[in-house]
Write a protein that holds these residues in place. Structure first.
Motif, PDB file in Angstrom:
ATOM      1  N   ALA A   1     -11.827 -10.418  63.869  1.00  0.00           N
ATOM      2  CA  ALA A   1     -11.421 -11.005  62.585  1.00  0.00           C
ATOM      3  C   ALA A   1     -10.796  -9.940  61.687  1.00  0.00           C
ATOM      4  O   ALA A   1      -9.768 -10.187  61.035  1.00  0.00           O
ATOM      5  CB  ALA A   1     -12.621 -11.648  61.896  1.00  0.00           C
ATOM      6  N   TYR A   2     -11.403  -8.749  61.655  1.00  0.00           N
ATOM      7  CA  TYR A   2     -10.848  -7.678  60.818  1.00  0.00           C
ATOM      8  C   TYR A   2      -9.464  -7.270  61.316  1.00  0.00           C
ATOM      9  O   TYR A   2      -8.522  -7.139  60.519  1.00  0.00           O
ATOM     10  CB  TYR A   2     -11.771  -6.458  60.801  1.00  0.00           C
TER      11      TYR A   2
ATOM     12  N   GLU B   1     -26.294  -2.665  52.578  1.00  0.00           N
ATOM     13  CA  GLU B   1     -24.954  -2.898  52.019  1.00  0.00           C
ATOM     14  C   GLU B   1     -23.920  -2.839  53.131  1.00  0.00           C
ATOM     15  O   GLU B   1     -24.242  -2.542  54.288  1.00  0.00           O
ATOM     16  CB  GLU B   1     -24.617  -1.861  50.931  1.00  0.00           C
ATOM     17  N   THR B   2     -22.679  -3.107  52.748  1.00  0.00           N
ATOM     18  CA  THR B   2     -21.586  -3.116  53.715  1.00  0.00           C
ATOM     19  C   THR B   2     -20.340  -2.501  53.090  1.00  0.00           C
ATOM     20  O   THR B   2     -20.309  -2.214  51.889  1.00  0.00           O
ATOM     21  CB  THR B   2     -21.326  -4.553  54.209  1.00  0.00           C
ATOM     22  N   ASN B   3     -19.358  -2.285  53.919  1.00  0.00           N
ATOM     23  CA  ASN B   3     -18.085  -1.693  53.501  1.00  0.00           C
ATOM     24  C   ASN B   3     -17.422  -2.529  52.410  1.00  0.00           C
ATOM     25  O   ASN B   3     -17.449  -3.751  52.448  1.00  0.00           O
ATOM     26  CB  ASN B   3     -17.181  -1.625  54.742  1.00  0.00           C
ATOM     27  N   ASN B   4     -16.826  -1.838  51.424  1.00  0.00           N
ATOM     28  CA  ASN B   4     -16.128  -2.535  50.337  1.00  0.00           C
ATOM     29  C   ASN B   4     -14.826  -1.801  49.991  1.00  0.00           C
ATOM     30  O   ASN B   4     -14.512  -1.573  48.829  1.00  0.00           O
ATOM     31  CB  ASN B   4     -17.036  -2.649  49.106  1.00  0.00           C
ATOM     32  N   GLU B   5     -14.068  -1.433  51.032  1.00  0.00           N
ATOM     33  CA  GLU B   5     -12.848  -0.656  50.842  1.00  0.00           C
ATOM     34  C   GLU B   5     -11.732  -1.435  50.151  1.00  0.00           C
ATOM     35  O   GLU B   5     -10.799  -0.820  49.638  1.00  0.00           O
ATOM     36  CB  GLU B   5     -12.346  -0.122  52.181  1.00  0.00           C
ATOM     37  N   THR B   6     -11.818  -2.752  50.136  1.00  0.00           N
ATOM     38  CA  THR B   6     -10.780  -3.497  49.424  1.00  0.00           C
ATOM     39  C   THR B   6     -10.908  -3.302  47.914  1.00  0.00           C
ATOM     40  O   THR B   6      -9.941  -3.494  47.184  1.00  0.00           O
ATOM     41  CB  THR B   6     -10.822  -5.000  49.764  1.00  0.00           C
ATOM     42  N   GLU B   7     -12.094  -2.912  47.453  1.00  0.00           N
ATOM     43  CA  GLU B   7     -12.266  -2.578  46.033  1.00  0.00           C
ATOM     44  C   GLU B   7     -11.888  -1.127  45.770  1.00  0.00           C
ATOM     45  O   GLU B   7     -11.250  -0.805  44.768  1.00  0.00           O
ATOM     46  CB  GLU B   7     -13.715  -2.825  45.601  1.00  0.00           C
TER      47      GLU B   7
ATOM     48  N   SER C   1     -10.937  -0.221  67.440  1.00  0.00           N
ATOM     49  CA  SER C   1      -9.560   0.195  67.113  1.00  0.00           C
ATOM     50  C   SER C   1      -9.472   0.850  65.736  1.00  0.00           C
ATOM     51  O   SER C   1      -8.509   0.644  65.002  1.00  0.00           O
ATOM     52  CB  SER C   1      -8.605  -1.007  67.199  1.00  0.00           C
ATOM     53  N   ILE C   2     -10.505   1.622  65.402  1.00  0.00           N
ATOM     54  CA  ILE C   2     -10.528   2.380  64.141  1.00  0.00           C
ATOM     55  C   ILE C   2     -10.773   3.848  64.522  1.00  0.00           C
ATOM     56  O   ILE C   2     -11.919   4.284  64.648  1.00  0.00           O
ATOM     57  CB  ILE C   2     -11.609   1.834  63.177  1.00  0.00           C
TER      58      ILE C   2
ATOM     59  N   ASN D   1      -4.531  -6.378  53.852  1.00  0.00           N
ATOM     60  CA  ASN D   1      -5.306  -5.680  52.818  1.00  0.00           C
ATOM     61  C   ASN D   1      -4.591  -4.405  52.399  1.00  0.00           C
ATOM     62  O   ASN D   1      -3.560  -4.026  52.968  1.00  0.00           O
ATOM     63  CB  ASN D   1      -6.743  -5.409  53.289  1.00  0.00           C
ATOM     64  N   ALA D   2      -5.136  -3.740  51.404  1.00  0.00           N
ATOM     65  CA  ALA D   2      -4.502  -2.537  50.845  1.00  0.00           C
ATOM     66  C   ALA D   2      -5.282  -1.276  51.172  1.00  0.00           C
ATOM     67  O   ALA D   2      -5.188  -0.273  50.480  1.00  0.00           O
ATOM     68  CB  ALA D   2      -4.367  -2.693  49.320  1.00  0.00           C
ATOM     69  N   ILE D   3      -6.068  -1.298  52.239  1.00  0.00           N
ATOM     70  CA  ILE D   3      -6.855  -0.125  52.638  1.00  0.00           C
ATOM     71  C   ILE D   3      -5.889   0.900  53.250  1.00  0.00           C
ATOM     72  O   ILE D   3      -5.171   0.585  54.204  1.00  0.00           O
ATOM     73  CB  ILE D   3      -7.942  -0.515  53.654  1.00  0.00           C
ATOM     74  N   PRO D   4      -5.843   2.126  52.724  1.00  0.00           N
ATOM     75  CA  PRO D   4      -4.873   3.108  53.215  1.00  0.00           C
ATOM     76  C   PRO D   4      -4.997   3.408  54.718  1.00  0.00           C
ATOM     77  O   PRO D   4      -3.993   3.446  55.425  1.00  0.00           O
ATOM     78  CB  PRO D   4      -5.178   4.359  52.379  1.00  0.00           C
ATOM     79  N   LEU D   5      -6.201   3.656  55.196  1.00  0.00           N
ATOM     80  CA  LEU D   5      -6.417   3.896  56.625  1.00  0.00           C
ATOM     81  C   LEU D   5      -7.089   2.667  57.204  1.00  0.00           C
ATOM     82  O   LEU D   5      -8.305   2.622  57.379  1.00  0.00           O
ATOM     83  CB  LEU D   5      -7.290   5.147  56.841  1.00  0.00           C
ATOM     84  N   ASN D   6      -6.295   1.659  57.483  1.00  0.00           N
ATOM     85  CA  ASN D   6      -6.913   0.428  57.984  1.00  0.00           C
ATOM     86  C   ASN D   6      -6.923   0.399  59.502  1.00  0.00           C
ATOM     87  O   ASN D   6      -7.480  -0.439  60.107  1.00  0.00           O
ATOM     88  CB  ASN D   6      -6.248  -0.813  57.400  1.00  0.00           C
TER      89      ASN D   6
END
Length: 200
Positions: free
Chosen positions: A187-188, A52-58, A124-125, A195-200
């Motif tokens: 790209a990210y 699986e992969t990250n799905n923080e936009t959900e 850069s995260i 996007n609406a990810i709080p800690l992007n």
């Protein structure tokens, strides 16, 4: 069951990253998600249980590892597989939430490709290292990689113990994987403000 940390294990972990996780992550990044992903493999034969992969936009809690566990427990395979019999592969060294999730779900191990420092410097995260420092007072690498719950190992640390003839083809594959993640990271980063990810 002890996991033999050798070239066969590393080769399989890299293959799963390259052929199972990365295609999912490419789709996820196109939807605005981070580059993190994970997979579960059987200790007995290294066969894939789930990727699986990250799905923080959900949901901002759906980091790659936690989203993987969510999907695993929503699947019938969870009733047939014991976490004690599986390998937990994380593309990036798990954050504190994901380490805890791995422990709470009964895994006794995890393996990762990119380190916390890579997440900060190459992607850069910086949140993983900042969380360790601000909440727990730990410097980079300061948590216990061997503890009562699990043993955490970097894939590159295992490769460093291998003879050159075994390590070199794995390092070549690792370089190819890094190159693909570099493209995904760009790209990210280019789209993260949308996007609406709080800690992007």
């Amino acid at each position: 069951m002890e996991i033999k940390k050798n070239a066969d294990l590393v080769r399989r972990l890299l293959d799963v990253m390259e052929h199972d996780i990365l295609p999912l992550t490419e789709t996820g990044v196109a939807q605005g998600n981070k580059v993190f992903g994970g997979a579960l493999l059987r200790k007995s034969d290294f066969s894939l249980v789930m990727a699986e992969t990250n799905n923080e936009t959900e949901n901002p809690l759906w980091h790659g590892e936690v989203h993987l566990l969510k999907c695993f427990y929503e699947s019938p395979v969870a009733k047939a597989e014991s976490t004690k019999d599986m390998i937990f592969l994380s593309t990036h060294e798990p954050c504190t939430m994901c380490m805890s999730a791995i422990a709470w779900t009964g895994f006794d191990n995890f393996f990762y490709f990119f380190s916390h420092q890579d997440s900060r410097d190459s992607f850069s995260i910086p949140h993983d290292l900042k969380m360790l420092k601000e909440v727990f007072g730990l410097e980079p690498g300061g948590y216990n990689h061997d503890n009562a719950f699990w043993h955490g190992r970097g894939i590159f640390d295992i490769m460093a113990t291998l003879p050159d003839a075994e390590a070199q083809p794995l390092l070549d594959q690792a370089r190819r994987i890094r190159d693909r993640y570099d493209v995904l990271s760009e790209a990210y980063q280019a789209g993260k403000d949308d996007n609406a990810i709080p800690l992007n």
